[in-house]
Structures are given as C-alpha cells and as structure tokens.
Scaffold this motif. Structure first.
Motif, mmCIF file in Angstrom:
data_model
loop_
_atom_site.group_PDB
_atom_site.id
_atom_site.type_symbol
_atom_site.label_atom_id
_atom_site.label_comp_id
_atom_site.label_asym_id
_atom_site.label_seq_id
_atom_site.Cartn_x
_atom_site.Cartn_y
_atom_site.Cartn_z
ATOM 1 N N HIS A 1 0.825 -1.217 0.000
ATOM 2 C CA HIS A 1 0.000 0.000 0.000
ATOM 3 C C HIS A 1 0.857 1.264 0.000
ATOM 4 C CE1 HIS A 1 0.480 -1.033 4.275
ATOM 5 N NE2 HIS A 1 0.087 0.172 4.641
ATOM 6 N N ALA A 2 2.126 1.114 -0.329
ATOM 7 C CA ALA A 2 2.967 2.276 -0.627
ATOM 8 C C ALA A 2 2.944 2.618 -2.109
ATOM 9 C CB ALA A 2 4.408 2.010 -0.199
ATOM 10 N N GLU A 3 2.337 1.741 -2.931
ATOM 11 C CA GLU A 3 2.420 1.882 -4.379
ATOM 12 C C GLU A 3 1.136 2.474 -4.944
ATOM 13 O OE1 GLU A 3 3.370 -1.967 -5.872
ATOM 14 O OE2 GLU A 3 5.227 -2.130 -4.702
ATOM 15 N N ALA A 4 1.292 3.501 -5.788
ATOM 16 C CA ALA A 4 0.145 4.221 -6.337
ATOM 17 C C ALA A 4 -0.784 3.305 -7.126
ATOM 18 C CB ALA A 4 0.639 5.367 -7.221
ATOM 19 N N GLU A 5 -0.230 2.410 -7.923
ATOM 20 C CA GLU A 5 -1.056 1.542 -8.760
ATOM 21 C C GLU A 5 -1.894 0.603 -7.909
ATOM 22 O OE1 GLU A 5 -2.250 -2.067 -10.668
ATOM 23 O OE2 GLU A 5 -0.504 -1.987 -9.320
ATOM 24 N N VAL A 6 -1.299 0.093 -6.830
ATOM 25 C CA VAL A 6 -2.018 -0.798 -5.920
ATOM 26 C C VAL A 6 -3.154 -0.043 -5.224
ATOM 27 C CG1 VAL A 6 -1.812 -2.169 -3.800
ATOM 28 C CG2 VAL A 6 -0.038 -2.305 -5.561
ATOM 29 N N LEU A 7 -2.875 1.164 -4.771
ATOM 30 C CA LEU A 7 -3.888 1.962 -4.090
ATOM 31 C C LEU A 7 -5.008 2.380 -5.033
ATOM 32 C CD1 LEU A 7 -1.555 4.175 -1.893
ATOM 33 C CD2 LEU A 7 -3.061 2.362 -1.094
ATOM 34 N N ASP A 8 -4.689 2.606 -6.281
ATOM 35 C CA ASP A 8 -5.710 2.971 -7.258
ATOM 36 C C ASP A 8 -6.740 1.853 -7.383
ATOM 37 O OD1 ASP A 8 -6.617 4.933 -9.275
ATOM 38 O OD2 ASP A 8 -6.204 3.310 -10.689
ATOM 39 N N ARG A 9 -6.270 0.621 -7.386
ATOM 40 C CA ARG A 9 -7.192 -0.517 -7.434
ATOM 41 C C ARG A 9 -7.932 -0.687 -6.111
ATOM 42 N NH1 ARG A 9 -4.412 -5.290 -7.788
ATOM 43 N NH2 ARG A 9 -2.315 -4.391 -7.794
ATOM 44 N N ALA A 10 -7.196 -0.488 -5.012
ATOM 45 C CA ALA A 10 -7.774 -0.760 -3.697
ATOM 46 C C ALA A 10 -8.853 0.244 -3.311
ATOM 47 C CB ALA A 10 -6.672 -0.761 -2.646
ATOM 48 N N PHE A 11 -8.680 1.512 -3.674
ATOM 49 C CA PHE A 11 -9.591 2.556 -3.209
ATOM 50 C C PHE A 11 -10.786 2.778 -4.145
ATOM 51 C CE2 PHE A 11 -6.231 5.054 -0.520
ATOM 52 C CZ PHE A 11 -6.101 3.950 0.291
ATOM 53 N N GLU A 12 -10.814 2.140 -5.301
ATOM 54 C CA GLU A 12 -11.930 2.319 -6.218
ATOM 55 C C GLU A 12 -13.228 1.804 -5.584
ATOM 56 O OE1 GLU A 12 -13.317 1.219 -10.794
ATOM 57 O OE2 GLU A 12 -11.447 0.405 -9.976
ATOM 58 N N GLY A 13 -14.208 2.671 -5.464
ATOM 59 C CA GLY A 13 -15.492 2.284 -4.895
ATOM 60 C C GLY A 13 -15.516 2.161 -3.386
ATOM 61 N N ALA A 14 -14.439 2.565 -2.716
ATOM 62 C CA ALA A 14 -14.357 2.405 -1.261
ATOM 63 C C ALA A 14 -15.094 3.540 -0.549
ATOM 64 C CB ALA A 14 -12.901 2.373 -0.808
ATOM 65 N N GLY A 15 -15.787 3.188 0.536
ATOM 66 C CA GLY A 15 -16.417 4.188 1.378
ATOM 67 C C GLY A 15 -15.553 4.580 2.554
ATOM 68 N N ALA A 16 -14.700 3.640 3.010
ATOM 69 C CA ALA A 16 -13.856 3.895 4.174
ATOM 70 C C ALA A 16 -12.564 3.112 4.042
ATOM 71 C CB ALA A 16 -14.566 3.501 5.461
ATOM 72 N N VAL A 17 -11.514 3.662 4.650
ATOM 73 C CA VAL A 17 -10.189 3.031 4.607
ATOM 74 C C VAL A 17 -9.608 3.013 6.015
ATOM 75 C CG1 VAL A 17 -7.791 3.318 3.831
ATOM 76 C CG2 VAL A 17 -9.674 3.660 2.220
ATOM 77 N N PHE A 18 -9.047 1.871 6.373
ATOM 78 C CA PHE A 18 -8.222 1.766 7.582
ATOM 79 C C PHE A 18 -6.774 1.890 7.140
ATOM 80 C CE2 PHE A 18 -5.656 -0.919 10.464
ATOM 81 C CZ PHE A 18 -5.848 -0.209 11.631
ATOM 82 N N TRP A 19 -6.092 2.949 7.644
ATOM 83 C CA TRP A 19 -4.745 3.264 7.161
ATOM 84 C C TRP A 19 -3.726 3.043 8.273
ATOM 85 C CZ3 TRP A 19 -2.511 3.543 2.720
ATOM 86 C CH2 TRP A 19 -1.245 4.118 2.599
ATOM 87 N N LEU A 20 -2.769 2.158 8.016
ATOM 88 C CA LEU A 20 -1.698 1.877 8.964
ATOM 89 C C LEU A 20 -0.382 1.861 8.202
ATOM 90 C CD1 LEU A 20 -1.656 -0.772 11.792
ATOM 91 C CD2 LEU A 20 0.304 -0.484 10.290
ATOM 92 N N VAL A 21 0.555 2.680 8.653
ATOM 93 C CA VAL A 21 1.881 2.722 8.036
ATOM 94 C C VAL A 21 2.831 1.823 8.815
ATOM 95 C CG1 VAL A 21 3.892 4.163 7.577
ATOM 96 C CG2 VAL A 21 1.602 5.024 7.086
ATOM 97 N N PRO A 22 3.400 0.799 8.171
ATOM 98 C CA PRO A 22 4.445 0.017 8.822
ATOM 99 C C PRO A 22 5.765 0.773 8.734
ATOM 100 C CG PRO A 22 3.944 -0.908 6.662
ATOM 101 C CD PRO A 22 3.072 0.299 6.828
ATOM 102 N N PRO A 23 6.259 1.367 9.815
ATOM 103 C CA PRO A 23 7.447 2.229 9.720
ATOM 104 C C PRO A 23 8.654 1.487 9.152
ATOM 105 C CG PRO A 23 6.376 2.504 11.843
ATOM 106 C CD PRO A 23 5.727 1.319 11.177
ATOM 107 N N ASP A 24 9.283 2.109 8.202
ATOM 108 C CA ASP A 24 10.453 1.542 7.543
ATOM 109 C C ASP A 24 11.704 2.149 8.185
ATOM 110 O OD1 ASP A 24 12.507 0.767 5.881
ATOM 111 O OD2 ASP A 24 11.405 1.136 4.020
#
Length: 296
Positions: free
Chosen positions: A55-78
């Motif tokens: 979920h750091a990648e724009a292309e992946v997020l574009d697919r994931a967020f399409e049609g989404a009403g809500a998102v749970f966002w967690l950053v795994p610190p690098d």
C-alpha cells in the motif's frame, strides 16, 4: 466497501477478525491490501476481496480505493528511512488515491501527543502527527487513533524476561503513562462501520489505567510467578545499539526523541472517558499473551 491495509499485522489481523464478524450485518464488503495473500487467515478466504501488493504503491492503491467508502490506514514504519519519509512519504500516494476516488472516511493509526508542548520534538510521534495532517488536508472525514505505547512491545523482551528476569526501557521507573493492547486498538477502529462522523479529530485509545515500569514489573512478577525487574537504559546506549543493527540514523534519532518525549510526559494528562477507555488490563494481557510467550 471498507478497505483494510496491513491486515496481517498485529493490529490489522485483530481488526480483520472483528470486521469479518460484524461487517456483513452492516451491509459492508471488505477489501484488503496485502503483499502475501497466503498470510491471510483461513476465515477470510472467499469472504474478502484481495488486492495484492504494497500500500505504498500508487497503482495498488488505485485498485484498492476504487469504490471504497472507508479506509483503515496503517503505516508500517520503515527503519531504513528518515521518519518523515517513513510516514508522510509512504502516505503521499494514498492521499492522491483518496482524492481521486472520493473516499469519504479514513481511520488511521497514530499517536498521543497532539497539542502538547512536546509534540513537535517527539521524533516518530511528530512524524506520525504530520502524516495525520497530510491525510486530513485531503478533506476526508478523518479519525486518528491516538495510541500510547503497546503492551505487545514487551514481547520483544520475552527472552530477557525468561532468562534474566529483566525488561528494559528508557523512561523513569516511576513514570506512569497509559498503555494499550493492540486488540483494543482494533476495537476502536469500529468507527469504520458507524460513519456518521465528519471532520477531523484524534481519538485516544487507552487501557484502563496508567502504569509505570515498576508497576509493570510488579504485575509481571505476580502473573508469571517469578521475579521480574526493570532496568532503565540510557538514551545514548539505545541509539548506539540501534545504529549498530543497521537502522537509518535519522530513524533511530526519531526513536530516541520519541522516548525522551515520553519520559518528559508526552502521553500524560489524557482524561479517560467511556469512549476512550478500553477494557484489556495489563494483568489480563500478561496472563493471555506474555505468560505463554515467556514460559513456552
């Protein structure tokens, strides 16, 4: 549609389990973003839509967020990056995808400290709060789950507790502060189902009481049936140790600055309310989680 990032991590797996039980009755579908779908629990198979990738990648997020009403966002610190890159840098593709797909609500994992005099010099916490601002600036309804330190951090010291009866941290032995179990953080993310809220706010997620390292040692001694004591580690020693492991020096400084701020009261002064107090006590967590890890 609710999108869950990091669904196999310490917090995400608890959240996913809860939502698998409660989301269908609320008419919600679930979608997860995961690098390795094989790590998903059996209970999720066939019941969630899977987007494979980071979920750091724009292309992946574009697919994931399409049609989404809500998102749970967690950053795994690098730990190979500087703090701002690890948090805000990681989140920037998500900010663009949230706007592009008109996602209405986001619940993010963040930290206590906003509005305190220590917030802007609290290392990783300061970076996490800056990430919150980045998300909120998109105009989504945003709730930052403002967490203290986790009980689960002690699992990293299972061997030391077992072999030497010792755990370490860098705060004063009598410094009381809130703590929380990761399962209770997942419970707080119930905001994903009831989306009647709007605007931007932080939601403290607190265990039932403030505890000092000496309190933790006493409770662990009682629950494990063996003596456990606390040893305070100097901040410069912590820095040297972590850099020696190959972590990014700026990231390590972020850890040190966060630890210093916590010792100066970053997490203190939060008033508990029924909405911010969650039930898992340290005694319960020791019996259910730490004791098996130490005595196995």
């Amino acid at each position: 549609m609710i999108v869950i990032t990091a669904p196999t991590g310490n917090i995400g797996r608890h959240l996913l389990s809860r939502l698998l039980e409660s989301a269908p009755a609320a008419g919600e579908e679930l979608r997860v973003v995961v690098r390795d779908p094989a790590r998903l629990p059996d209970a999720a198979r066939g019941r969630v839509e899977v987007v494979t990738g980071s979920h750091a990648e724009a292309e992946v997020l574009d697919r994931a967020f399409e049609g989404a009403g809500a998102v749970f966002w967690l950053v795994p610190p690098d730990a190979s990056l500087a703090p701002q890159d690890a948090y805000s840098g990681f989140t920037r593709p998500a900010v663009k995808a949230l706007a592009a797909h008109g996602v209405g609500h986001v619940v993010g994992v963040s930290a206590l400290g906003r509005g305190t005099p220590l917030a802007d010099r609290a290392g990783l916490v300061a970076a996490s709060l800056a990430m919150d601002d980045l998300i909120a600036d998109t105009g989504v309804a945003y709730r930052a789950l403002a967490n203290p330190s986790f009980f689960e951090n002690l699992l990293e010291e299972s061997d030391s507790i077992r072999d030497k009866g010792v755990f370490t941290d860098t705060v004063d032995a009598d410094r009381k502060a809130p703590l929380v179990a990761v399962a209770d953080i997942a419970a707080a993310a119930g905001l994903l189902l009831n989306r009647s809220w709007s605007g931007t706010d932080s939601v403290p997620v607190l265990g039932p009481q403030d505890l000092s390292p000496n309190d933790l040692a006493r409770i662990m001694t009682e629950q494990l049936g063996r003596p456990v004591r606390y040893e305070r580690q100097p901040l410069d020693e912590l820095y040297t140790t972590l850099v020696g492991y190959g972590l990014n020096e700026a990231f390590v400084q972020g850890i040190v600055d966060m630890k210093r701020a916590k010792d100066e009261g970053l997490d203190a002064g939060i008033v508990r309310t029924p909405d911010t107090t969650f039930p898992t006590s340290f005694e319960q967590w020791c019996a259910q989680t730490l004791k098996p890890a130490v005595l196995s």
